[in-house]
Design a protein around this motif. Structure first.
Motif, PDB file in Angstrom:
ATOM      1  N   VAL A  33       0.659  -1.323   0.008  1.00  0.00           N
ATOM      2  CA  VAL A  33       0.015   0.096   0.041  1.00  0.00           C
ATOM      3  C   VAL A  33       0.746   1.144   0.209  1.00  0.00           C
ATOM      4  N   SER A  34       1.922   1.258   0.919  1.00  0.00           N
ATOM      5  CA  SER A  34       2.694   2.503   0.852  1.00  0.00           C
ATOM      6  C   SER A  34       4.223   1.938   1.084  1.00  0.00           C
ATOM      7  N   PHE A  35       5.153   3.118   1.051  1.00  0.00           N
ATOM      8  CA  PHE A  35       6.387   2.805   1.227  1.00  0.00           C
ATOM      9  C   PHE A  35       7.341   1.777   0.476  1.00  0.00           C
ATOM     10  N   LYS A  36       6.831   1.956  -0.925  1.00  0.00           N
ATOM     11  CA  LYS A  36       7.369   0.963  -1.960  1.00  0.00           C
ATOM     12  C   LYS A  36       8.910   1.296  -2.279  1.00  0.00           C
ATOM     13  N   THR A  37       9.178   2.523  -2.265  1.00  0.00           N
ATOM     14  CA  THR A  37      10.522   3.025  -2.429  1.00  0.00           C
ATOM     15  C   THR A  37      11.453   2.904  -1.348  1.00  0.00           C
ATOM     16  N   PHE A  38      11.087   2.543  -0.290  1.00  0.00           N
ATOM     17  CA  PHE A  38      11.798   2.208   1.180  1.00  0.00           C
ATOM     18  C   PHE A  38      12.279   0.823   1.038  1.00  0.00           C
ATOM     19  N   SER A  39      13.763   0.871   1.629  1.00  0.00           N
ATOM     20  CA  SER A  39      14.227  -0.495   1.761  1.00  0.00           C
ATOM     21  C   SER A  39      13.570  -0.735   3.220  1.00  0.00           C
ATOM     22  N   TRP A  40      13.838  -2.059   3.798  1.00  0.00           N
ATOM     23  CA  TRP A  40      13.179  -2.204   5.073  1.00  0.00           C
ATOM     24  C   TRP A  40      14.261  -1.614   6.052  1.00  0.00           C
ATOM     25  N   ILE A  41      15.283  -1.447   6.017  1.00  0.00           N
ATOM     26  CA  ILE A  41      16.284  -1.027   6.835  1.00  0.00           C
ATOM     27  C   ILE A  41      15.995   0.754   6.751  1.00  0.00           C
ATOM     28  N   GLY A  42      15.877   1.287   5.486  1.00  0.00           N
ATOM     29  CA  GLY A  42      15.569   2.635   5.258  1.00  0.00           C
ATOM     30  C   GLY A  42      14.233   3.202   5.840  1.00  0.00           C
ATOM     31  N   LEU A  43      13.232   2.314   5.760  1.00  0.00           N
ATOM     32  CA  LEU A  43      11.648   2.495   6.495  1.00  0.00           C
ATOM     33  C   LEU A  43      11.962   2.614   8.070  1.00  0.00           C
ATOM     34  N   ILE A  44      12.850   1.719   8.518  1.00  0.00           N
ATOM     35  CA  ILE A  44      12.903   1.710  10.066  1.00  0.00           C
ATOM     36  C   ILE A  44      13.772   3.035  10.608  1.00  0.00           C
ATOM     37  N   MET A  45      14.954   3.102   9.687  1.00  0.00           N
ATOM     38  CA  MET A  45      15.690   4.254   9.884  1.00  0.00           C
ATOM     39  C   MET A  45      15.140   5.879   9.831  1.00  0.00           C
ATOM     40  N   ASN A  46      14.012   5.970   9.058  1.00  0.00           N
ATOM     41  CA  ASN A  46      13.236   6.821   8.588  1.00  0.00           C
ATOM     42  C   ASN A  46      12.338   7.203   9.792  1.00  0.00           C
ATOM     43  N   TYR A  47      11.710   6.084  10.277  1.00  0.00           N
ATOM     44  CA  TYR A  47      10.725   6.115  11.334  1.00  0.00           C
ATOM     45  C   TYR A  47      11.415   6.551  12.780  1.00  0.00           C
ATOM     46  N   LEU A  48      12.727   5.974  13.091  1.00  0.00           N
ATOM     47  CA  LEU A  48      13.464   6.288  14.085  1.00  0.00           C
ATOM     48  C   LEU A  48      13.850   7.805  14.137  1.00  0.00           C
ATOM     49  N   PHE A  49      14.489   8.269  12.993  1.00  0.00           N
ATOM     50  CA  PHE A  49      14.566   9.779  12.928  1.00  0.00           C
ATOM     51  C   PHE A  49      13.518  10.473  12.963  1.00  0.00           C
ATOM     52  N   ASN A  50      12.112  10.233  12.554  1.00  0.00           N
ATOM     53  CA  ASN A  50      10.980  10.920  12.400  1.00  0.00           C
ATOM     54  C   ASN A  50      10.600  10.949  14.028  1.00  0.00           C
ATOM     55  N   TYR A  51      10.571   9.939  14.702  1.00  0.00           N
ATOM     56  CA  TYR A  51       9.996   9.902  16.175  1.00  0.00           C
ATOM     57  C   TYR A  51      10.902  10.265  17.137  1.00  0.00           C
ATOM     58  N   GLY A  52      12.136  10.040  16.895  1.00  0.00           N
ATOM     59  CA  GLY A  52      13.245  10.578  17.744  1.00  0.00           C
ATOM     60  C   GLY A  52      13.112  12.178  17.772  1.00  0.00           C
ATOM     61  N   THR A  53      13.260  12.737  16.696  1.00  0.00           N
ATOM     62  CA  THR A  53      13.377  14.163  16.675  1.00  0.00           C
ATOM     63  C   THR A  53      11.820  14.912  17.323  1.00  0.00           C
ATOM     64  N   LYS A  54      10.932  14.111  16.997  1.00  0.00           N
ATOM     65  CA  LYS A  54       9.570  14.511  17.550  1.00  0.00           C
ATOM     66  C   LYS A  54       9.506  14.448  19.026  1.00  0.00           C
ATOM     67  N   PHE A  55      10.046  13.490  19.725  1.00  0.00           N
ATOM     68  CA  PHE A  55      10.373  13.311  21.010  1.00  0.00           C
ATOM     69  C   PHE A  55      11.057  14.327  21.975  1.00  0.00           C
ATOM     70  N   ILE A  56      12.209  14.726  20.979  1.00  0.00           N
ATOM     71  CA  ILE A  56      12.891  16.179  21.640  1.00  0.00           C
ATOM     72  C   ILE A  56      12.007  17.296  21.723  1.00  0.00           C
ATOM     73  N   PHE A  57      11.249  17.461  20.666  1.00  0.00           N
ATOM     74  CA  PHE A  57      10.103  18.666  20.794  1.00  0.00           C
ATOM     75  C   PHE A  57       9.145  18.427  21.917  1.00  0.00           C
ATOM     76  N   ILE A  58       8.689  17.170  21.846  1.00  0.00           N
ATOM     77  CA  ILE A  58       7.541  17.021  23.053  1.00  0.00           C
ATOM     78  C   ILE A  58       7.964  17.044  24.331  1.00  0.00           C
ATOM     79  N   ILE A  59       9.221  16.627  24.611  1.00  0.00           N
ATOM     80  CA  ILE A  59       9.987  16.742  26.038  1.00  0.00           C
ATOM     81  C   ILE A  59      10.009  18.161  26.196  1.00  0.00           C
ATOM     82  N   ALA A  60      10.440  18.919  25.183  1.00  0.00           N
ATOM     83  CA  ALA A  60      10.854  20.311  25.501  1.00  0.00           C
ATOM     84  C   ALA A  60       9.211  21.145  25.789  1.00  0.00           C
ATOM     85  N   SER A  61       8.445  20.566  25.016  1.00  0.00           N
ATOM     86  CA  SER A  61       7.167  21.073  25.159  1.00  0.00           C
ATOM     87  C   SER A  61       6.399  21.058  26.477  1.00  0.00           C
TER      88      SER A  61
END
Length: 358
Positions: A33-61
């Motif tokens: 359905v989605s993420f066809k252009t991502f490799s499995w590792i690339g998808l996981i790294m993408n999510y780790l970066f995405n939610y890791g940076t979000k967490f920094i913002f949320i903790i600061a908030s």
């Protein structure tokens, strides 16, 4: 800044939310359905970066909320502020993720306002849910902590007031007893000087014992009976063979904790009102036993019976009952009535005190 227990809970909740989102993304990739252009590792790294940076913002908030927003704004204003922060969270994560994809993953897509707004709209629902859930947890945690702290303060204040009240009542009781004892000795001096001197010695010992317990809420039954015996010794010197007394208890009860000076005023009252023109010799009976996890005190005399149904207590008994009521929060009983055809019986029942509460 943040309570450690709360911080650990926030981290755990956020990790679970991220894992849930990652599992959905992996399932979407498997199903095509989605993420066809991502490799499995690339998808996981993408999510780790995405939610890791979000967490920094949320903790600061969250820290910002704790310091600058909580307890300083009304509920409607706070909701508006947090709604704006949740939008900033989506904008922040969208820009960072687009930058990650372009400069780390090498995507050639142009980053413009339209792309940013598209990503913003796509991620807003999840960001809004996660952010407001964590903020709600923050508010709820400190609200209940505040309630708990308030309950502890009220409990401590109540305990302080209780101690103060008991000390005042005990200080009232000691002069009351002292005045009565001095009156008894004064009466005895007209009869027998030598006995009066013995009574003064006993009174001195009694005062020493009573003064040593002025700052405690409970003493052992052994200590209470020691004081009572000194008092009865004084009265025995005054009345001689006209006054007899019998204390019935067991050695196993001597270590039980009871409020100080609860027996003497009642025994004093029994002596005072037991004698009459038709009752010139009386016997005071004091029986102490355990019944249904209560300590029961039965004080009897075979003297003059009660002449009226409604009894008006003097200072001594009133003080005893007020202290017991304060200590046991009403969980006690006191009864005074005619004992069949002979004399009067007083019955006090109080809960046993455990060692940790003594």
């Amino acid at each position: 800044m943040l309570d450690k227990k709360l911080f650990r809970f926030i981290v755990l909740f956020y990790i679970l939310a991220c894992l849930f989102a990652l599992i959905i993304a992996l399932f979407q990739k498997i199903s095509g359905v989605s993420f066809k252009t991502f490799s499995w590792i690339g998808l996981i790294m993408n999510y780790l970066f995405n939610y890791g940076t979000k967490f920094i913002f949320i903790i600061a908030s969250i820290i910002f909320t704790r310091v600058y927003i909580m307890n300083k704004f009304s509920l409607p204003i706070s909701i508006i502020i947090h709604t704006l922060i949740s939008v900033l969270l989506s904008l922040y994560s969208s820009i960072l993720l687009l930058g990650y994809e372009k400069y780390i993953l090498g995507y050639t897509d142009v980053i413009d306002i339209k792309v940013i707004l598209s990503r913003l709209a796509y991620s807003s629902n999840f960001n809004f849910f996660v952010y407001f859930t964590l903020i709600t947890i923050l508010y709820a945690y400190y609200y209940f902590q505040k309630q708990k702290d308030q309950e502890i303060k009220e409990s401590n204040l109540k305990a302080q007031l209780l101690d103060s009240k008991i000390k005042v009542l005990q200080s009232q009781l000691q002069p009351h007893f002292l005045f009565n004892a001095l009156n008894d000795i004064s009466s005895l001096m007209d009869i027998d000087i030598e006995k009066s001197q013995d009574a003064i010695a006993d009174l001195s010992e009694m005062l020493r014992k009573t003064l040593s317990i002025k700052d405690v809420k409970y003493i052992t039954l052994k200590e209470e009976l020691s004081i009572l015996n000194k008092y009865l010794g004084i009265e025995k010197l005054r009345f001689g063979d006209k006054l007899n007394f019998d204390i019935d208890t067991t050695n196993s009860l001597l270590s039980e904790k009871i409020p100080p000076l609860i027996l003497q005023p009642i025994v004093e009252n029994s002596i005072k009102h037991g004698f009459s023109y038709t009752h010139d010799t009386i016997t005071i009976g004091i029986k102490i036993f355990i019944h249904h996890d209560e300590i029961v005190f039965e004080i009897t005399n075979n003297g003059l019976q009660l002449q009226q149904e409604k009894i008006v207590f003097g200072n001594g008994i009133s003080n005893v009952l007020e202290r017991i009521d304060t200590l046991y929060q009403g969980n006690y009983s006191f009864d005074i009535r005619n004992n069949g055809d002979s004399g009067v019986i007083n019955i006090i029942k109080i809960p046993r005190i455990s060692e940790e509460n003594a």
